[in-house]
Design an enzyme around this catalytic site. Structure first.
Site, PDB file in Angstrom:
ATOM      1  N   CYS A  54      -7.196  -0.907   1.370  1.00 29.01           N
ATOM      2  CA  CYS A  54      -6.206  -1.424   2.308  1.00 29.01           C
ATOM      3  C   CYS A  54      -6.890  -1.617   3.656  1.00 29.01           C
ATOM      4  O   CYS A  54      -7.558  -0.711   4.160  1.00 29.01           O
ATOM      5  CB  CYS A  54      -5.043  -0.449   2.426  1.00 29.01           C
ATOM      6  SG  CYS A  54      -3.849  -0.909   3.712  1.00 29.01           S
ATOM      7  N   CYS A 109      -7.959  -5.896  -9.618  1.00 28.63           N
ATOM      8  CA  CYS A 109      -7.603  -4.887 -10.608  1.00 28.63           C
ATOM      9  C   CYS A 109      -7.252  -3.624  -9.824  1.00 28.63           C
ATOM     10  O   CYS A 109      -8.129  -2.964  -9.266  1.00 28.63           O
ATOM     11  CB  CYS A 109      -8.788  -4.670 -11.551  1.00 28.63           C
ATOM     12  SG  CYS A 109      -8.429  -3.632 -12.949  1.00 28.63           S
ATOM     13  N   CYS A 147       0.860  -1.177   0.000  1.00 26.96           N
ATOM     14  CA  CYS A 147       0.000   0.000   0.000  1.00 26.96           C
ATOM     15  C   CYS A 147       0.901   1.233   0.000  1.00 26.96           C
ATOM     16  O   CYS A 147       1.805   1.345   0.833  1.00 26.96           O
ATOM     17  CB  CYS A 147      -0.900   0.001   1.234  1.00 26.96           C
ATOM     18  SG  CYS A 147      -1.849   1.528   1.437  1.00 26.96           S
ATOM     19  N   CYS A 168       0.414   3.285   3.605  1.00 33.98           N
ATOM     20  CA  CYS A 168       0.906   2.801   4.904  1.00 33.98           C
ATOM     21  C   CYS A 168       1.963   1.705   4.819  1.00 33.98           C
ATOM     22  O   CYS A 168       2.527   1.324   5.835  1.00 33.98           O
ATOM     23  CB  CYS A 168      -0.264   2.312   5.751  1.00 33.98           C
ATOM     24  SG  CYS A 168      -1.034   0.790   5.158  1.00 33.98           S
TER      25      CYS A 168
END
Length: 191
Positions: free
Chosen positions: A129, A152, A80, A83
């Site tokens: 996330c 995707c 991510c 983070c």
């Protein structure tokens, strides 16, 4: 008496109609959630590129075939960009022909949260996330075996940790504020 029931039903139908219109207008069917990791919006605006901020915080979408990781083939872990949570291993990435990086499996089932998305007049499953709530992309059931899943994902929502351990977090605009990944394009684009 009959007339009163008709008006009552009309009011109920109107309420449902208004709720559906709001749902279609906003596109999301998720509720406000407290994420384990949070960042002030001002910090994210400084740390992320404009495209990364638009995609992850405003639920935007980058243009197809233009993202940094669309044709990326290096071995490692996609994370991510907000983070740093590990999301996908490179050996689960495949070319779906969609124009966005596609993966058929997660690092851990808990890496991503999913919710219904009714934006653009269609039903999709949004992926975020699970640690910070950053919008990543969408999940479809047309992927390859063994999972049949296609995550995707917008390149702008991803960082990359190469197998050798070096990170791809170049300083942004020469200011020394490295993001956990970068996007090739800074313009805001929506589908």
């Amino acid at each position: 008496m009959y007339r009163g029931r008709t008006n009552s039903l009309s009011s109920q139908h109107f309420g449902v109609y208004v709720a559906l219109q709001l749902l279609l207008f906003t596109g999301a069917c998720r509720t406000k959630k407290t994420w384990p990791v949070t960042f002030p919006q001002e910090e994210l605006k400084k740390r992320l590129t404009p495209m990364q901020f638009h995609v992850t915080q405003e639920r935007g979408t980058e243009s197809a075939f233009r993202g940094e990781f669309t044709d990326h083939k290096d071995e490692g872990t996609y994370t991510c960009v907000v983070c740093g949570t590990p999301l996908f291993k490179s050996d689960t990435k495949f070319d779906s022909g969609s124009g966005w990086p596609s993966f058929f499996d997660l690092v851990k089932d808990e890496s991503i949260s999913v919710s219904d998305d009714f934006s653009y007049g269609m039903h999709r499953v949004e992926t975020t996330c699970s640690q910070c709530g950053a919008h990543l992309g969408h999940l479809f059931d047309d992927g390859p075996r063994p999972t049949g899943k296609r995550y995707c994902i917008n390149s702008a929502s991803l960082g990359f940790q190469p197998k050798d351990g070096a990170s791809t977090s170049p300083p942004r605009d020469g200011d020394g504020a490295g993001a956990a990944g970068s996007s090739a394009s800074g313009e805001k684009t929506e589908l």
